[in-house]
Design a protein around this motif. Structure first.
Motif, mmCIF file in Angstrom:
data_model
loop_
_atom_site.group_PDB
_atom_site.id
_atom_site.type_symbol
_atom_site.label_atom_id
_atom_site.label_comp_id
_atom_site.label_asym_id
_atom_site.label_seq_id
_atom_site.Cartn_x
_atom_site.Cartn_y
_atom_site.Cartn_z
ATOM 1 N N LEU A 353 0.819 -1.198 0.000
ATOM 2 C CA LEU A 353 0.000 0.000 0.000
ATOM 3 C C LEU A 353 0.859 1.255 0.000
ATOM 4 C CD1 LEU A 353 -2.793 -1.016 2.537
ATOM 5 C CD2 LEU A 353 -2.796 -1.208 0.039
ATOM 6 N N PRO A 354 0.335 2.349 -0.549
ATOM 7 C CA PRO A 354 1.080 3.612 -0.570
ATOM 8 C C PRO A 354 1.365 4.113 0.834
ATOM 9 C CG PRO A 354 -0.787 3.672 -2.078
ATOM 10 C CD PRO A 354 -0.950 2.444 -1.254
ATOM 11 N N TRP A 361 1.087 3.870 -5.864
ATOM 12 C CA TRP A 361 0.610 2.489 -5.777
ATOM 13 C C TRP A 361 1.041 1.666 -6.988
ATOM 14 C CZ3 TRP A 361 -5.242 0.895 -5.182
ATOM 15 C CH2 TRP A 361 -5.302 -0.350 -4.554
ATOM 16 N N ASN A 364 4.685 0.878 -6.845
ATOM 17 C CA ASN A 364 4.917 -0.201 -5.889
ATOM 18 C C ASN A 364 4.692 -1.565 -6.541
ATOM 19 O OD1 ASN A 364 5.307 1.859 -4.061
ATOM 20 N ND2 ASN A 364 3.428 1.491 -2.908
ATOM 21 N N HIS A 561 -0.918 8.270 -4.396
ATOM 22 C CA HIS A 561 -2.061 7.865 -3.576
ATOM 23 C C HIS A 561 -1.892 8.280 -2.121
ATOM 24 C CE1 HIS A 561 -4.725 5.427 -6.145
ATOM 25 N NE2 HIS A 561 -3.640 5.266 -6.870
#
Length: 577
Positions: A353-354, A361, A364, A561
């Motif tokens: 998760l951010p 996001w 990631n 995000h």
């Protein structure tokens, strides 16, 4: 000779950027940077297209445009160009969390309400003649603006988008938004998510669309339903295009231009909707994009002639006399595994998760995929080793050469962005400058991209170091190995889509679209690896260049995000990926 490549790259950049600028300012249109703050304090950015003839107090109709998820304002230039050359004032915004706008995805109505206020406040805009148009998630700011100012607009075009997806469910009704044109590709990958329709071609029979149109029978494409004077006009256009093709084709642009010309009054230069020139801008930015790649390689060539950096220059040392079965198998796995693991690792990466340190996001997810394939590259090297390559290593000089090479492209992009308001792009692939706010994000992600790129480029160079192989074959092999897997993935996905109306993996539309840009990106990574290795007998300069290059590309173009001012949000399109 050492300046030739850099000079060619600069010529291509200048020629392509001037062509793009000339097209987007055709007819005397002026394009300028626009920035404003929302009442909550978020900074929102955009490009303002101002047609000529408005200096004497004349007002023109205005149109607010918004791009989709993990895109930027430049993605909407086909619509902006065609509307502005007809006499509309156009504001192409960056949604919050995207491009040059602050906040995060979805914050303050995606930035849409403040963008509409900014556009209507311009002294050369007729505030009673304003239209709204958004592609994909761009429907979020458009509909948020319509909610905030129900009397502040006259018409809406949702392109590859739908009401009720990014806003409240009660948006799905026949009296909101006012005078709606739905433009949706018959091959749109998001038909199920957007309209709960099994395929784009089935959209006329979708219950949700019928509700929006206020009918209980099949919606007929091209027919106008309702009454424009009452704001209840509805029209469906169903071009045979895919989701990312909707804002890159006459099939997507023409109905929007036609709808705004029909619903708004006062444009200074009415033209047939089919009269379009926007594709020449795309040709210009493509030429500049190619020039940027040439400049990067040319800048590295020049760096090797600088005092001190010349020590990097070495002749390549082959690792093997011939490429045996193990070598070919290793090349095959290097090509196939990244594409084969892409979708499952992107899904796994969604669990990252951010956060304040890593706020993007999608980046990631990409890094989970990249680092997993780093491990696979090491495994391939260990089990299919076929000789021990001898590489030269000089970390400080390699780092300086890499920074100079990528820095040359970054400076060129900053110049054309500031002077001409264009960037280096083609369709889904686009480079834009890093904003001040994105530099810390870039630096946070850079070590992870460096780990991935250095190891992968080393593995590739070891496989390419074969005695007697021609230069051309080496480049082709590297580009094919790095980009060929994703090309095959795209062919399989879209061959299935065009034949059946559904992707091969219909539940993964976003990640399939994201994968398209990695075909040219990874092919170029392979070319960078060969170019730098042949001149230095080292994988390190190429690995560092690729890390800077990819981290810059992803960071500048990917949505945030997380921000210190707004809680993290999960738009439905992102939640349901």
């Amino acid at each position: 000779m050492r300046y030739r490549l850099a000079l060619i790259g600069l010529v291509l950049i200048v020629a392509g950027s001037l062509l793009a600028w000339r097209v987007q300012t055709s007819g005397g249109v002026e394009v300028q940077e626009a920035r404003w703050r929302t009442p909550e304090g978020a900074v929102v950015s955009g490009l303002l297209y101002r047609p000529p003839g408005l200096e004497a107090g004349r007002r023109a109709p205005g149109v607010l445009l918004s791009h989709g998820y993990i895109n930027t304002r430049e993605m909407q230039s086909p619509f902006a160009i065609e509307l502005s050359r007809r006499g509309f004032v156009v504001l192409a915004m960056d949604m919050t969390g995207h491009g040059g706008s602050g906040g995060n995805v979805g914050a303050v109505g995606f930035g849409g309400p403040s963008a509409l206020t900014f556009l209507r406040s311009q002294p050369f805009v007729d505030p009673q003649q304003v239209g709204l148009a958004g592609h994909s998630m761009g429907g979020g700011p458009v509909l948020a603006a319509a909610h905030a100012q129900p009397d502040g607009y006259r018409a809406v075009a949702l392109v590859g988008s739908a009401p009720g997806l990014f806003g409240p469910p009660d948006e799905v009704r026949p009296d909101f938004p006012r005078n709606l044109n739905v433009v949706f590709g018959g091959l749109d990958e998001f038909a199920g998510l957007m309209w709960r329709s099994p395929r784009g071609t089935n959209l006329p029979d979708a219950a949700k669309l019928k509700t929006v149109f206020g009918v209980d029978t099949r919606v007929e494409p091209g027919r106008i339903y309702g009454d424009p004077a009452l704001g209840t006009a509805r029209r469906l256009d169903l071009p045979r295009v895919t989701h990312p093709w909707e804002h890159f084709s006459a099939g997507g642009v023409t109905p929007v231009v036609d709808w705004m010309q029909a619903r708004l009054e006062g444009e200074g230069r009415p033209l047939p909707a089919q009269d379009q020139v926007w594709f020449w801008k795309e040709a210009g930015t493509l030429l500049a994009l190619v020039g940027a790649g040439v400049l990067l390689l040319g800048a590295f060539e020049m760096a090797l002639s600088l005092p001190g950096l010349g020590r990097l220059r070495r002749s390549p040392e082959p690792a093997a006399a011939v490429r045996g079965l193990g070598g070919w198998l290793a090349l095959g796995l290097t090509a196939v595994l990244p594409a084969l693991t892409y979708l499952p690792f992107m899904k796994l990466g969604a669990l990252w998760l951010p956060s304040a340190l890593f706020p993007q996001w999608v980046q990631n997810q990409l890094l989970v995929w990249a680092l997993a394939n780093t491990v696979l590259a090491i495994v391939i090297a260990l089990f299919l080793r076929r000789g021990r390559p001898v590489f030269s290593l000089d970390i400080p000089r390699s780092l300086v050469a890499a920074v100079l090479s990528v820095g040359a492209v970054a400076l060129a992009l900053a110049a054309v962005d500031r002077l001409l308001h264009v960037d280096f792009r083609f369709w889904v692939l686009g480079f834009r400058p890093l904003t001040e706010a994105r530099w810390p994000i870039f630096l946070a992600y850079l070590p992870l991209w460096t780990l991935h790129c250095v190891i992968v480029v080393r593995s590739l160079c070891a496989l390419l170091a074969v005695d007697g192989e021609s230069r051309r074959l080496t480049y082709l092999t590297a580009a094919g190995v790095m980009g060929g897997g994703f090309l095959t993935l795209a062919v399989l996905q879209y061959a299935t889509l065009f034949s059946t109306g559904l992707l091969l993996t219909p539940t993964e539309p976003l990640n399939v679209i994201v994968a398209l840009q990695f075909i040219p990106l990874l092919a170029f990574v392979g070319m960078i690896a060969v170019f730098t290795w042949r001149r230095t007998n080292s994988y390190l300069p190429g690995g560092l260049i690729c890390a800077l290059f990819l981290c810059w590309y992803v960071t500048s173009g990917t949505a945030n995000h997380w921000s210190p001012d707004y809680p993290m949000t999960f738009p439905p399109a992102a939640r349901d990926r």
